[in-house]
Scaffold this motif. Structure first.
Motif, PDB file in Angstrom:
ATOM      1  N   ARG A   4      -2.454 -26.579 -29.536  1.00  0.00           N
ATOM      2  CA  ARG A   4      -3.781 -25.767 -29.465  1.00  0.00           C
ATOM      3  C   ARG A   4      -4.494 -26.022 -30.821  1.00  0.00           C
ATOM      4  N   SER A  56      -7.673 -29.759 -22.172  1.00  0.00           N
ATOM      5  CA  SER A  56      -8.183 -28.595 -21.408  1.00  0.00           C
ATOM      6  C   SER A  56      -8.974 -27.701 -22.549  1.00  0.00           C
ATOM      7  N   GLU A  58     -10.609 -23.765 -23.452  1.00  0.00           N
ATOM      8  CA  GLU A  58     -10.765 -22.510 -23.234  1.00  0.00           C
ATOM      9  C   GLU A  58     -11.840 -21.927 -24.198  1.00  0.00           C
ATOM     10  N   LYS A 101     -11.833 -23.246 -18.966  1.00  0.00           N
ATOM     11  CA  LYS A 101     -11.622 -21.845 -18.689  1.00  0.00           C
ATOM     12  C   LYS A 101     -12.821 -21.164 -19.354  1.00  0.00           C
ATOM     13  N   TYR A 102     -13.515 -20.305 -18.811  1.00  0.00           N
ATOM     14  CA  TYR A 102     -14.256 -19.491 -19.664  1.00  0.00           C
ATOM     15  C   TYR A 102     -13.922 -17.945 -19.643  1.00  0.00           C
ATOM     16  N   THR A 103     -14.123 -17.306 -20.735  1.00  0.00           N
ATOM     17  CA  THR A 103     -13.749 -16.058 -21.002  1.00  0.00           C
ATOM     18  C   THR A 103     -15.142 -15.298 -21.682  1.00  0.00           C
ATOM     19  N   THR A 110     -13.877 -21.981 -29.381  1.00  0.00           N
ATOM     20  CA  THR A 110     -13.432 -23.030 -28.457  1.00  0.00           C
ATOM     21  C   THR A 110     -12.032 -23.372 -28.766  1.00  0.00           C
TER      22      THR A 110
END
Length: 116
Positions: A4, A56, A58, A101-103, A110
């Protein structure tokens, strides 16, 4: 194995920001993205890619920010990852796009997730 890379208050350049601009502006935006990703990847001590990786995103939006097209960030981000050796290449045989993926939250950020 999952790696990550979390980058606060940053998003890669969107495709439409790269399409309708002077070539020098495009180069500058893509270079800034590559420098940002390289800096935070080094900070997170992520090893260079040795094979195929899944990428990916987020994205945490804040305030009145809105979601973008799921592929809007793909081009600049993948080029940045190749440039800093987090991906061997952005060909389909060496990279898989895992989506976005959006929050919503108080602090925008990011997170790039690389899965070996």
């Amino acid at each position: 194995m999952k790696h990550r890379i979390k980058i606060p208050d940053w998003r890669p350049a969107r495709d439409n920001e790269l399409l309708n601009c002077h070539w020098r502006v495009k180069h500058k935006r893509k270079s800034q993205d590559a420098e940002m990703v390289a800096c935070y990847a080094k900070q997170a001590d992520i090893p260079p890619a040795l094979g195929k990786r899944r990428v990916s995103l987020e994205i945490v939006l804040k305030g009145r920010q809105k979601e973008a097209d799921p592929l809007a960030y793909a081009k600049s981000l993948c080029d940045a990852l190749v440039r800093c050796r987090m991906l061997i290449d952005d060909k389909a045989s060496l990279m898989e796009w895992g989506g976005v993926k959006y929050t919503y939250g108080k602090e925008g950020s990011t997170t790039i997730i690389l899965t070996d």
